[in-house]
Design a protein around this motif. Sequence first.
Motif, PDB file in Angstrom:
ATOM      1  N   LYS A 150       0.888  -1.231   0.030  1.00  0.00           N
ATOM      2  CA  LYS A 150       0.041  -0.106   0.134  1.00  0.00           C
ATOM      3  C   LYS A 150       0.721   1.275  -0.009  1.00  0.00           C
ATOM      4  N   LEU A 151       2.025   1.063   0.730  1.00  0.00           N
ATOM      5  CA  LEU A 151       2.817   2.395   0.750  1.00  0.00           C
ATOM      6  C   LEU A 151       3.685   2.696  -0.632  1.00  0.00           C
ATOM      7  N   ARG A 152       3.652   1.552  -1.309  1.00  0.00           N
ATOM      8  CA  ARG A 152       4.662   1.708  -2.353  1.00  0.00           C
ATOM      9  C   ARG A 152       3.596   2.216  -3.520  1.00  0.00           C
ATOM     10  N   THR A 153       2.488   1.776  -3.472  1.00  0.00           N
ATOM     11  CA  THR A 153       1.445   2.380  -4.730  1.00  0.00           C
ATOM     12  C   THR A 153       0.700   3.681  -4.232  1.00  0.00           C
ATOM     13  N   SER A 154       0.932   4.173  -2.954  1.00  0.00           N
ATOM     14  CA  SER A 154       0.231   5.325  -2.326  1.00  0.00           C
ATOM     15  C   SER A 154       0.663   6.441  -3.029  1.00  0.00           C
ATOM     16  N   SER A 155      -0.251   7.573  -2.989  1.00  0.00           N
ATOM     17  CA  SER A 155      -0.002   8.937  -3.430  1.00  0.00           C
ATOM     18  C   SER A 155       0.515   9.762  -2.368  1.00  0.00           C
ATOM     19  N   GLU A 156       1.115  10.980  -2.833  1.00  0.00           N
ATOM     20  CA  GLU A 156       1.841  11.696  -1.624  1.00  0.00           C
ATOM     21  C   GLU A 156       0.880  12.091  -0.591  1.00  0.00           C
ATOM     22  N   ASP A 157      -0.344  12.159  -0.824  1.00  0.00           N
ATOM     23  CA  ASP A 157      -1.135  12.714   0.312  1.00  0.00           C
ATOM     24  C   ASP A 157      -1.760  11.695   1.229  1.00  0.00           C
ATOM     25  N   SER A 158      -1.488  10.460   0.700  1.00  0.00           N
ATOM     26  CA  SER A 158      -2.151   9.216   1.592  1.00  0.00           C
ATOM     27  C   SER A 158      -1.628   9.313   3.191  1.00  0.00           C
ATOM     28  N   LYS A 159      -2.614   8.826   4.010  1.00  0.00           N
ATOM     29  CA  LYS A 159      -2.203   8.793   5.306  1.00  0.00           C
ATOM     30  C   LYS A 159      -1.629   7.380   5.736  1.00  0.00           C
ATOM     31  N   THR A 160      -0.589   7.329   6.217  1.00  0.00           N
ATOM     32  CA  THR A 160       0.165   6.148   6.707  1.00  0.00           C
ATOM     33  C   THR A 160      -1.002   5.413   7.808  1.00  0.00           C
ATOM     34  N   SER A 161      -1.558   6.024   8.542  1.00  0.00           N
ATOM     35  CA  SER A 161      -2.352   5.326   9.460  1.00  0.00           C
ATOM     36  C   SER A 161      -3.566   4.658   8.891  1.00  0.00           C
ATOM     37  N   THR A 162      -4.129   5.251   7.902  1.00  0.00           N
ATOM     38  CA  THR A 162      -5.203   4.702   7.098  1.00  0.00           C
ATOM     39  C   THR A 162      -4.728   3.437   6.419  1.00  0.00           C
ATOM     40  N   LEU A 163      -3.562   3.622   5.534  1.00  0.00           N
ATOM     41  CA  LEU A 163      -2.772   2.435   5.115  1.00  0.00           C
ATOM     42  C   LEU A 163      -2.612   1.259   5.810  1.00  0.00           C
ATOM     43  N   CYS A 164      -2.082   1.592   6.926  1.00  0.00           N
ATOM     44  CA  CYS A 164      -1.646   0.761   8.153  1.00  0.00           C
ATOM     45  C   CYS A 164      -3.059  -0.209   8.721  1.00  0.00           C
ATOM     46  N   SER A 165      -4.066   0.873   8.977  1.00  0.00           N
ATOM     47  CA  SER A 165      -5.096  -0.114   9.501  1.00  0.00           C
ATOM     48  C   SER A 165      -5.847  -0.974   8.710  1.00  0.00           C
ATOM     49  N   GLU A 166      -5.840  -0.564   7.289  1.00  0.00           N
ATOM     50  CA  GLU A 166      -6.466  -1.142   6.277  1.00  0.00           C
ATOM     51  C   GLU A 166      -5.801  -2.594   6.059  1.00  0.00           C
ATOM     52  N   ALA A 167      -4.409  -2.307   6.137  1.00  0.00           N
ATOM     53  CA  ALA A 167      -3.687  -3.682   6.045  1.00  0.00           C
ATOM     54  C   ALA A 167      -3.983  -4.507   7.140  1.00  0.00           C
ATOM     55  N   TYR A 168      -3.899  -3.967   8.114  1.00  0.00           N
ATOM     56  CA  TYR A 168      -4.129  -4.791   9.636  1.00  0.00           C
ATOM     57  C   TYR A 168      -5.551  -5.153   9.550  1.00  0.00           C
ATOM     58  N   ASN A 169      -6.544  -4.705   9.185  1.00  0.00           N
ATOM     59  CA  ASN A 169      -7.831  -5.285   9.237  1.00  0.00           C
ATOM     60  C   ASN A 169      -8.034  -6.372   8.297  1.00  0.00           C
ATOM     61  N   ASP A 170      -7.371  -6.132   7.102  1.00  0.00           N
ATOM     62  CA  ASP A 170      -7.280  -7.450   6.373  1.00  0.00           C
ATOM     63  C   ASP A 170      -6.392  -8.544   6.638  1.00  0.00           C
ATOM     64  N   SER A 171      -5.652  -8.544   7.811  1.00  0.00           N
ATOM     65  CA  SER A 171      -4.821  -9.595   7.882  1.00  0.00           C
ATOM     66  C   SER A 171      -4.749  -9.774   9.527  1.00  0.00           C
TER      67      SER A 171
END
Length: 216
Positions: free
Chosen positions: A126-147
């Motif tokens: 998610k980080l790799r494909t994220s845009s500059e304005d993405s929030k790391t906390s959102t990416l991180c919890s999405e990844a967490y919720n899916d795993s």
Amino acid sequence: LVVIVEEKFTLREVLVSFKSCLVDNDEDVIVEHYLNGWKGLVRFMNSLGTIFSFVSKDAVNKIQIMENYLKGENGERYRTLQSMVEYELSSDLVDVTKRGSHPESGCRTVLRLHRALRWLQLFLEKLRTSSEDSKTSTLCSEAYNDSLANYHPWIIRKTATVAFLALPARNMFFEVMNVGTAEDVVDMLGEAMPYVSKVYDFTQELYSQHNLLDLP
Ligand code: 1PX
């Protein structure tokens, strides 16, 4: 003259170190190297601050359990994941349906790390494909919720979700990785993550073959 060379710590080395886990045409994983990869990840996480110390404590504890097996009298049996699984299963050292006399088997301990590796995979992708304005906390919890979240009780999910809010912003995060510009980070992840994925896939396959994916 004393020269102090500050050890440069980059996430690239940590991720690439997973490459050295794989042996026998990617048909086995060396436990010692697997743990070294984890130690690097924990070190990285610690550099993000104390907010994740409840996570790193658990990871360190599990690494320690495995290192004790490696140092123990049956250490040779724990050299690779394949040999560990064969040894523990054939010697009845695994609690298969509920926790009993072997609450800290190597198999169930590695399974916890293995599940966390899936979170790492999802998060870094998610980080790799994220845009500059993405929030790391959102990416991180999405990844967490899916795993990992699927295996955690409510109180841990809650704590984790709150901790994620304290994650540094994307550009700070990339800086901590110490690999260069945002573009360098993206390149590095694209190059290094396949090693992590290979290790993940092998472990997943091994555990699934032996019905070990739900160990209590
Ligand atoms: C650029 C990104 C690199 C960041 C590297 C971060 C490495 C993360 C290491 C996470 C290791 C987590 C191991 C957790 C194992 C586990 O699931 N343990 C639970 C079950 O164990 P049990 O023995 O009881 O069956 C245990 O209950 C866990 C407790 C701690 C909470 C785990 C929350 C995990 C959150 C995901 C990691 C977030 C780190 C964010 C840093 C960027």
